[in-house]
Enzyme design. Structure first.
Site, PDB file in Angstrom:
ATOM      1  N   LEU A  33      79.215   6.784  35.571  1.00 18.07           N
ATOM      2  CA  LEU A  33      78.940   5.485  36.181  1.00 18.07           C
ATOM      3  C   LEU A  33      78.568   5.600  37.654  1.00 18.07           C
ATOM      4  CD1 LEU A  33      81.762   3.283  34.593  1.00 18.07           C
ATOM      5  CD2 LEU A  33      79.345   3.365  33.981  1.00 18.07           C
ATOM      6  N   GLY A  36      81.729   8.580  44.203  1.00 19.62           N
ATOM      7  CA  GLY A  36      82.165   8.028  45.477  1.00 19.62           C
ATOM      8  C   GLY A  36      82.797   9.086  46.355  1.00 19.62           C
ATOM      9  N   MET A  38      85.924   9.580  46.998  1.00 18.28           N
ATOM     10  CA  MET A  38      87.178  10.138  46.497  1.00 18.28           C
ATOM     11  C   MET A  38      87.057  10.762  45.114  1.00 18.28           C
ATOM     12  SD  MET A  38      90.033   7.388  47.728  1.00 18.28           S
ATOM     13  CE  MET A  38      91.309   8.345  46.902  1.00 18.28           C
ATOM     14  N   GLY A  39      85.956  10.537  44.421  1.00 17.70           N
ATOM     15  CA  GLY A  39      85.839  11.119  43.097  1.00 17.70           C
ATOM     16  C   GLY A  39      84.639  10.609  42.335  1.00 17.70           C
ATOM     17  N   ASP A 149      89.862  -0.973  52.195  1.00 18.02           N
ATOM     18  CA  ASP A 149      88.467  -0.559  52.060  1.00 18.02           C
ATOM     19  C   ASP A 149      87.678  -1.611  51.286  1.00 18.02           C
ATOM     20  OD1 ASP A 149      86.283   1.076  52.450  1.00 18.02           O
ATOM     21  OD2 ASP A 149      86.672   2.332  50.700  1.00 18.02           O
TER      22      ASP A 149
END
Length: 614
Positions: A33, A36, A38-39, A149
């Protein structure tokens, strides 16, 4: 009628790459999908067929024990958030080799994507967006979480209203690689001034971000402009936003949300009321809340790829003809003419269903079905001329001939020698044990670093006099201390020892897992200093704060009141993450209703192994 976008589904659901896992936590991945900071986020399905989004944390974060501890706490808090405008967390694994969490899949574009593709939203859509995000924040803050965030990429536009995602997860990364390089966690263009300047966050921080989101949706670009992170952060802290293109009806609301002073920003309830006052018609969420062009993006995201199918069972590699003789099979191997387990058939046991995947049809043979598997390559068949046995005859097991070994002559018994050796051995053992006991007693084990007395346990006594009592393991080297002077901790704020430098943060100081907090009890009007994430030791006046003192002191508490200490008092903080600190109290300041304490900190990070949660 819904207008379809020109963006093909293939661009929304990217195929898995070789580096991507096939299964995460028992969920088979169907597509990528997005990626980002962080992962990576994957599409998968529950056993019942509901689509879900699985975020797998990047390895550099998962290798940090402090991140893991915080990530676990944030995921547990996020699971308590159950709102109409949030994507619920439905599953997670915070202790595996790569942590992950799964949320409900929202078939809609992010606000960032929608604005980039279709431009600014009309006023009604902006108001419904603002009301929905405000309701989401109300639920998130009610669970004791600050989003930190909130940005257009974390607001998804579903057919029945917005959905806020990734709430609170950014906090887990605050003490890892990002802060190690001096960069604050969060998206610069949507940070609040207090977050950009000092890293201080609270519920009002999310209010500022909500004002930014409303302005972004209304004008199609960030209110503080674009450019390098440092330039944007400087404008947020020191300059006013450019609101010249914000609709006049929306301008008072956005202006109040973007006030630099957190206390001057409106509450979530006020924001919702203002939106209703601004709207010329009653605000009701429905299928028509978005422009048709954006609604087409939702339809496109409903065309999900099919779930990944269970791969066929892999055949077991058969032994080569030279491994075992066909006349003398190895133990457990099939005899000639028996069923061959090495052959792959339609009823292979490996095709049976497992806990994580359904079985392949035909995994279990029907009753009475003859299994006639083919032998593996190189398997020797029976010689020609072998007569077929009559019906009912059972093939006897093969005879395995052992090699001939000549008989050995019986050895003469040496009973007397064995008894003598046993007695001598027992005497030696007793002598060694006696030498290990200081002064002939086992009550005192603290006379030497190894737990032995200085008179026993030398190297000649079997090596028991080693200075290392842990069986030869090397002692963890002491880390270098880091010192910080004059840290002002406001009441109901706390600091984490892993932060560099330690920055006071607002939040749940009593139950939020904080290393060192300053708390004002409104009922008893007491001011407390304590720790909710380890041990807290108030040192005596005769003790000098040091790493060794903090390690060896056995008494500890959770908190103390300010009337128990004076300027110059010291106390140890031993966090569950393995950090140790000596705090020196310098005094209390501030005014009535808003006080703070000043402390000096000396921190030894990673001085001990992190404490494992039960």
């Amino acid at each position: 009628m819904i207008v379809m976008t020109s963006t093909p589904s293939a661009n929304l659901f990217k195929p898995l790459e070789q580096s991507d896992p096939a299964v995460v936590g028992g969920y088979r991945l169907a597509a990528v999908l997005g990626t980002g900071g962080m992962g990576k986020v994957y599409l998968s399905y529950t056993p019942g067929g509901r689509p879900i989004a699985i975020k797998v944390i990047r390895p550099e974060f998962s290798e940090d024990p402090e991140f893991r501890r915080r990530f676990q706490r944030e995921v547990q808090a996020a699971q308590r958030v159950q709102g109409l405008y949030t994507a619920p967390v439905i599953d997670s694994d915070t202790e595996g080799s790569q942590p992950w969490l799964a949320t409900a899949y929202v078939p809609g574009p992010s606000l960032a994507h929608a604005v980039a593709q279709h431009g600014a939203l009309p006023l009604r859509s902006v108001l419904l967006l603002t009301v929905g995000v405000a309701e989401a924040l109300n639920v998130i803050h009610g669970a004791g979480i600050v989003h930190r965030d909130l940005k257009p990429a974390n607001v998804l536009l579903a057919s029945d209203g917005p959905r806020v995602i990734d709430f609170g997860i950014a906090r887990a990364a605050e003490t890892t690689a990002l802060t190690g390089t001096g960069v604050s966690v969060g998206t610069p263009a949507f940070m609040a001034p207090e977050q950009a300047a000092a890293g201080t966050v609270g519920p009002a921080t999310d209010i500022f971000a909500l004002g930014q989101i409303a302005a972004f949706a209304a004008i199609g670009s960030p209110a503080y402009g674009e450019g390098s992170s440092h330039a944007v952060l400087y404008r947020i802290v020191h300059e006013d936003p450019d609101l010249s293109r914000v609709p006049a009806e929306l301008l008072p609301l956005v202006t109040r949300c973007l006030t630099r002073d957190p206390d001057g920003r409106p509450s979530l309830t006020e924001i919702i009321e203002l939106c209703h006052q601004i709207s010329p018609e009653p605000l009701r969420q429905g299928e028509d809340w978005l422009p048709q062009s954006v609604a087409g993006s939702i339809t496109e995201r409903l065309r999900l790829p099919e779930p990944a199918k269970t791969p066929p069972p892999q055949p077991t590699v058969a032994p080569t003809p030279t491994q075992f003789s066909p006349q003398n099979p190895a133990p457990g191997a099939p005899a000639p003419g028996a069923v061959n387990p090495y052959a792959q058939t339609a009823f292979s046991p490996s095709a049976a269903p497992t806990q994580n995947a359904p079985g392949v049809p035909g995994a279990v043979p029907p009753p009475g079905h003859p299994m006639q598997p083919t032998p593996p390559p190189g398997y020797h068949t029976q010689p020609t001329g072998y007569h077929t046995p009559p019906p009912g005859y059972q093939t006897p097991p093969p005879v395995v001939h052992a090699p001939y070994v000549p008989p050995q002559q019986p050895k003469p018994k040496r009973t007397g020698l064995i008894v003598t050796a046993s007695v001598v051995g027992a005497i030696v053992v007793l002598a060694v044990i006696g030498s290990l006991l200081p002064n002939g007693s086992g009550d005192d084990e603290s006379k030497s670093p190894s737990g032995n007395s200085s008179e026993g346990g030398s190297a000649s006594d079997g090596g028991s006099g080693s200075d290392d009592a842990s069986g030869g393991e090397k002692k963890r080297p002491d880390p270098k201390p880091a010192s910080y002077k004059g840290i002002d901790v406001t009441e109901n704020y706390a600091v984490m020892l892993a932060d560099n430098p330690p920055r006071p943060q607002e939040g749940d100081v009593l139950y939020g897992g904080r290393d060192l907090y300053y708390y004002m009890d409104g009922v008893f009007s007491d001011n407390w200093i304590g720790s909710d994430n380890g041990k807290f030791v108030l040192l005596n006046n005769s003790q000098k704060g040091s790493l060794e003192t903090c390690r060896t002191e056995t008494r500890y508490t959770e908190k103390i009141t300010l009337d128990q200490i004076s300027a110059g008092s010291q106390f140890c903080v031993l966090s569950d993450a393995g950090h140790i600190a000596v705090a020196t109290y310098r005094g209390k300041g501030g005014t009535e209703g808003s006080t703070y304490i000043t402390v000096d900190l000396t921190i030894w990070r990673n001085a001990e192994e992190p404490k494992q949660d039960d």
